[in-house]
Design an enzyme around this catalytic site. Structure first.
Site, PDB file in Angstrom:
ATOM      1  N   GLY A  46       0.784  -1.240   0.000  1.00 11.58           N
ATOM      2  CA  GLY A  46       0.000   0.000   0.000  1.00 11.58           C
ATOM      3  C   GLY A  46       0.810   1.282   0.000  1.00 11.58           C
ATOM      4  N   ASP A  99       0.687   3.367   4.159  1.00  9.09           N
ATOM      5  CA  ASP A  99      -0.449   4.072   3.578  1.00  9.09           C
ATOM      6  C   ASP A  99      -1.429   4.523   4.661  1.00  9.09           C
ATOM      7  OD1 ASP A  99      -1.136   1.449   4.187  1.00  9.09           O
ATOM      8  OD2 ASP A  99      -1.969   0.973   2.221  1.00  9.09           O
ATOM      9  N   ASP A 102      -4.709   1.807  10.827  1.00  8.37           N
ATOM     10  CA  ASP A 102      -6.093   1.464  11.176  1.00  8.37           C
ATOM     11  C   ASP A 102      -6.115   1.065  12.657  1.00  8.37           C
ATOM     12  OD1 ASP A 102      -8.684   0.530  11.182  1.00  8.37           O
ATOM     13  OD2 ASP A 102      -8.373  -1.061   9.732  1.00  8.37           O
ATOM     14  N   SER A 103      -6.076  -0.225  12.966  1.00  9.51           N
ATOM     15  CA  SER A 103      -6.025  -0.650  14.373  1.00  9.51           C
ATOM     16  C   SER A 103      -4.681  -0.288  15.002  1.00  9.51           C
ATOM     17  CB  SER A 103      -6.235  -2.162  14.472  1.00  9.51           C
ATOM     18  OG  SER A 103      -5.141  -2.840  13.891  1.00  9.51           O
ATOM     19  N   THR A 106      -0.354  -3.380  12.800  1.00 10.04           N
ATOM     20  CA  THR A 106       0.781  -3.516  11.876  1.00 10.04           C
ATOM     21  C   THR A 106       1.963  -2.676  12.359  1.00 10.04           C
ATOM     22  OG1 THR A 106      -0.779  -3.779  10.058  1.00 10.04           O
ATOM     23  CG2 THR A 106       1.504  -3.288   9.462  1.00 10.04           C
ATOM     24  N   LEU A 107       1.723  -1.398  12.612  1.00 14.07           N
ATOM     25  CA  LEU A 107       2.833  -0.517  12.995  1.00 14.07           C
ATOM     26  C   LEU A 107       3.398  -0.910  14.349  1.00 14.07           C
ATOM     27  CD1 LEU A 107       1.608   2.919  11.611  1.00 14.07           C
ATOM     28  CD2 LEU A 107       3.581   1.575  10.852  1.00 14.07           C
ATOM     29  N   LYS A 130      -6.796   6.366  10.811  1.00 12.20           N
ATOM     30  CA  LYS A 130      -8.212   6.188  11.161  1.00 12.20           C
ATOM     31  C   LYS A 130      -8.403   6.479  12.640  1.00 12.20           C
ATOM     32  CE  LYS A 130      -9.666   2.776   7.781  1.00 12.20           C
ATOM     33  NZ  LYS A 130     -10.168   1.409   7.541  1.00 12.20           N
ATOM     34  N   ASP A 157      -5.776  -0.711  -1.504  1.00 12.09           N
ATOM     35  CA  ASP A 157      -6.499  -1.593  -2.423  1.00 12.09           C
ATOM     36  C   ASP A 157      -7.940  -1.836  -2.030  1.00 12.09           C
ATOM     37  OD1 ASP A 157      -5.587  -3.371  -0.209  1.00 12.09           O
ATOM     38  OD2 ASP A 157      -6.562  -4.903  -1.448  1.00 12.09           O
ATOM     39  N   ARG A 163      -5.351   0.190  -6.671  1.00  7.49           N
ATOM     40  CA  ARG A 163      -4.175   0.852  -6.100  1.00  7.49           C
ATOM     41  C   ARG A 163      -3.660   1.959  -7.019  1.00  7.49           C
ATOM     42  NH1 ARG A 163      -2.310  -2.293  -1.688  1.00  7.49           N
ATOM     43  NH2 ARG A 163      -2.497  -4.533  -1.928  1.00  7.49           N
TER      44      ARG A 163
HETATM   45  P1  IMP Z   1      -3.781  -2.041  10.951  1.00  3.07           P
HETATM   46  O1  IMP Z   1      -2.758  -3.084  11.298  1.00  3.07           O
HETATM   47  O2  IMP Z   1      -5.155  -2.411  11.430  1.00  3.07           O
HETATM   48  O3  IMP Z   1      -3.367  -0.648  11.386  1.00  3.07           O
HETATM   49  O4  IMP Z   1      -3.937  -2.066   9.371  1.00  3.07           O
HETATM   50  C1  IMP Z   1      -3.021  -1.475   8.534  1.00  3.07           C
HETATM   51  C2  IMP Z   1      -3.069  -2.057   7.154  1.00  3.07           C
HETATM   52  O5  IMP Z   1      -4.387  -2.514   6.787  1.00  3.07           O
HETATM   53  C3  IMP Z   1      -2.729  -0.975   6.162  1.00  3.07           C
HETATM   54  O6  IMP Z   1      -1.349  -0.967   5.884  1.00  3.07           O
HETATM   55  C4  IMP Z   1      -3.548  -1.357   4.946  1.00  3.07           C
HETATM   56  O7  IMP Z   1      -2.800  -2.242   4.128  1.00  3.07           O
HETATM   57  C5  IMP Z   1      -4.744  -2.080   5.489  1.00  3.07           C
HETATM   58  N1  IMP Z   1      -5.924  -1.187   5.592  1.00  3.07           N
HETATM   59  C6  IMP Z   1      -6.463  -0.683   6.724  1.00  3.07           C
HETATM   60  N2  IMP Z   1      -7.531   0.096   6.460  1.00  3.07           N
HETATM   61  C7  IMP Z   1      -7.661   0.091   5.113  1.00  3.07           C
HETATM   62  C8  IMP Z   1      -8.602   0.734   4.210  1.00  3.07           C
HETATM   63  O8  IMP Z   1      -9.516   1.490   4.580  1.00  3.07           O
HETATM   64  N3  IMP Z   1      -8.393   0.486   2.889  1.00  3.07           N
HETATM   65  C9  IMP Z   1      -7.420  -0.320   2.408  1.00  3.07           C
HETATM   66  N4  IMP Z   1      -6.521  -0.924   3.216  1.00  3.07           N
HETATM   67  C10 IMP Z   1      -6.649  -0.728   4.555  1.00  3.07           C
HETATM   68 MG    MG Z   2      -0.564  -1.983   4.228  1.00  5.64          MG
END
Ligand code: IMP
Ligand code: MG
Length: 173
Positions: A46, A99, A102-103, A106-107, A130, A157, A163
């Protein structure tokens, strides 16, 4: 598909100018001997357009590497898989580029993993953050804050497609 543009390519580009300046200032405030020890690490897939556009606006010298991290399966949050192939990050100031946060899982996971490589520091930087409760990580640098909605385009995506869009979009009914 009914959709609307949330952020235009012009809005993205203008905001990346501002972010690039902020990051240049951050780097120029590092101890002088460490200013050439900066490494950006993009989280594939992303991050591609974000990394490409942002790093070309940044004036400070830096290295660039990529990690493959995937957490979404069919647009649902799932288990995180990580594929690291970036060489040594020891004695480097790391700036992770993604990119979207969200939660924050990942980071948070990647910051913990990279910490084991003895970097001088780790910062995180995302295009979109978010606003949701109980985030596991809050990015150090961000461009846009949004509600808990699913967005796509500019690297993000929609079922592996979209993308390539120059702007960021949201589905409408
Ligand atoms: P997290 O681990 O929940 O913070 O998710 C992060 C990853 O989920 C991002 O790097 C994206 O690849 C994917 N992601 C989270 N939200 C979205 C969205 O609204 N659209 C597309 N990809 C998302
Ligand atoms: Mg990602």
């Amino acid at each position: 598909m009914n959709e609307k543009i949330l952020f235009t390519d012009k809005e993205i580009s203008d905001n990346l100018d501002v972010l690039a300046t902020k990051i240049d200032i951050y780097i120029s405030n590092l101890p002088e001997k460490e200013q050439n020890k900066v490494m950006f690490i993009g989280l594939l897939t992303g991050c591609i357009h974000f990394v490409s556009d942002l790093t070309r606006k940044i004036k400070s010298d830096h290295k660039l590497g990529f990690i493959k991290a995937s957490s979404y399966i069919n647009n649902k949050r799932g288990d995180l898989t990580i594929d690291m192939n970036i060489g040594s990050i020891k004695d480097h100031h790391i700036i992770i580029l993604d990119d979207i946060c969200d939660s924050g899982i990942t980071l948070n996971t990647i910051v913990n993993k990279l910490s084991a490589g003895s970097p001088l520091s780790i910062k995180t930087c995302v295009l979109v953050n978010k606003i949701i409760p109980n985030k596991q990580h809050v990015p150090d640098f961000k461009v846009f804050d949004i509600e808990d909605v699913f967005i796509y385009g500019y690297g993000l995506d929609y079922y592996d497609y979209k993308r390539n869009l120059k702007d960021i979009r949201i589905k409408t009914n």
